[in-house]
Design an enzyme around this catalytic site. Structure first.
Site, PDB file in Angstrom:
ATOM      1  N   ALA A  59       0.864  -1.188   0.000  1.00 30.76           N
ATOM      2  CA  ALA A  59       0.000   0.000   0.000  1.00 30.76           C
ATOM      3  C   ALA A  59       0.900   1.238   0.000  1.00 30.76           C
ATOM      4  O   ALA A  59       0.797   2.109   0.863  1.00 30.76           O
ATOM      5  CB  ALA A  59      -0.956  -0.017   1.189  1.00 30.76           C
ATOM      6  N   ASP A 102       4.119   8.003  -1.034  1.00 31.38           N
ATOM      7  CA  ASP A 102       5.369   8.682  -1.369  1.00 31.38           C
ATOM      8  C   ASP A 102       6.428   8.554  -0.271  1.00 31.38           C
ATOM      9  O   ASP A 102       7.622   8.697  -0.551  1.00 31.38           O
ATOM     10  CB  ASP A 102       5.130  10.150  -1.734  1.00 31.38           C
ATOM     11  N   HIS A 136       7.150   5.740   1.238  1.00 23.82           N
ATOM     12  CA  HIS A 136       7.909   4.548   0.832  1.00 23.82           C
ATOM     13  C   HIS A 136       8.788   4.863  -0.378  1.00 23.82           C
ATOM     14  O   HIS A 136       9.946   4.455  -0.443  1.00 23.82           O
ATOM     15  CB  HIS A 136       6.958   3.410   0.417  1.00 23.82           C
TER      16      HIS A 136
END
Ligand code: PAF
Length: 293
Positions: free
Chosen positions: A40, A43, A45
């Site tokens: 899921a 930004d 990550h």
């Protein structure tokens, strides 16, 4: 590295395939970065992926919704899973391998080992989510060993998690650099989180910004010399008045080792909170700058 972005990302599901790929990279003298995630992706990550691409030659992003770190079965069940979208985002970002093991691959029949990190995992999230950090430490240890990465990248939003992972890697002599990267925020200050997707009720998303705002104000007040106790009590009231149903914790801790601080003594500190809004548990933390910083 960023200037050699490639788009032929491979998705691997088996430890053996991951090891084979990493062996090839290492034979060629390439360094390996790991970004562990539960998918899921947002930004926050992707900024970890960008940092990893700048720091290492080859980047593995793992997506594994780790059942052993969920203390609440409903939370595990409803955790967002959007593999197709995540795969596209990672290929566009230039990741080299998406490692998406199955539960059976990570925890085969007979699996019986748990890694438990004392001290830094106690209190805060650890105090409210029994077993959570055992699950995190165990799965991250496995990902470190499976990937043989030189460096791993984590977001500071999960500040206690960074401490737990660093302690685990140091204690177990795992030769990996654990990099903590600054929290990415939405325009209104809300820390990016996969759980934000669940703020779907009318006004919920707007109300959520009270958390980073209240933390920032409290940190300023404490750094400015106001006593922590009354500031934290007022902040808690403010969050409840802003629509949060519960403030699980709101605490001042020493940044270096998460030791509780009764008051601010000029050493670098963090204000950390977990609070519930519309059935969604949000966490955040902000630095309280050292005196004179
Ligand atoms: O922060 C997360 O998403 C998870 O706790 C992690 C580090 C991927 C371990 O499952």
């Amino acid at each position: 590295m960023l200037d050699t972005l490639i788009t032929d990302m491979r998705t691997l599901h088996a430890v053996a395939d991951l090891r084979q790929r990493v062996r090839g990279w290492k034979r060629n003298g390439l360094t390996v970065g790991l970004v562990p995630t539960m998918g899921a992706l947002h930004d926050g990550h992707l900024s970890l992926v960008r940092t990893a691409l700048r720091a290492t030659d080859r980047v593995i992003v793992s997506i594994f919704v780790n059942p052993t770190q969920f203390d609440n079965p409903a939370d595990l069940e409803t955790y967002p899973r959007v593999m197709e979208e995540d795969t596209r985002l990672l290929a566009e970002a230039g990741a080299h391998v998406l490692y998406a093991p199955t539960v059976a691959e990570m925890y085969p029949a007979g699996f019986a080992t748990t890694i438990s990190v004392r001290g830094v995992s106690e209190g805060l999230c650890g105090g409210h989510r029994p077993g959570h950090f055992d699950g995190v430490a165990t799965v991250v240890c496995k990902l470190f060993l499976q990937s043989q990465a030189d460096a791993a990248f984590f977001g500071e939003k999960d500040f206690q998690q960074v401490h737990v992972v660093r302690r685990m890697a140091a204690d177990l002599d795992i030769p990996i650099r654990v990099e903590a990267c600054p929290t990415r925020r939405e325009a209104d200050g809300l820390a990016m989180s996969s759980r934000n997707r669940r703020l779907t009720g009318p006004g919920d998303r707007d109300r959520a910004r009270a958390l980073p705002q209240a933390l920032a104000e409290a940190a300023r007040a404490i750094a400015g010399g106001q006593p922590a106790g009354p500031v934290l009590a007022a902040t808690r009231e403010h969050l409840l008045a802003a629509g949060f149903s519960d403030v699980e914790y709101l605490e001042l801790r020493r940044e270096a080792d998460l030791a509780p601080m009764a008051g601010f003594n000029g050493q670098p500190a963090r204000l950390l909170a977990a609070a519930w809004l519309a059935g969604v548990r949000l966490i955040d933390n902000v630095p309280v700058p050292a005196a004179g910083a």
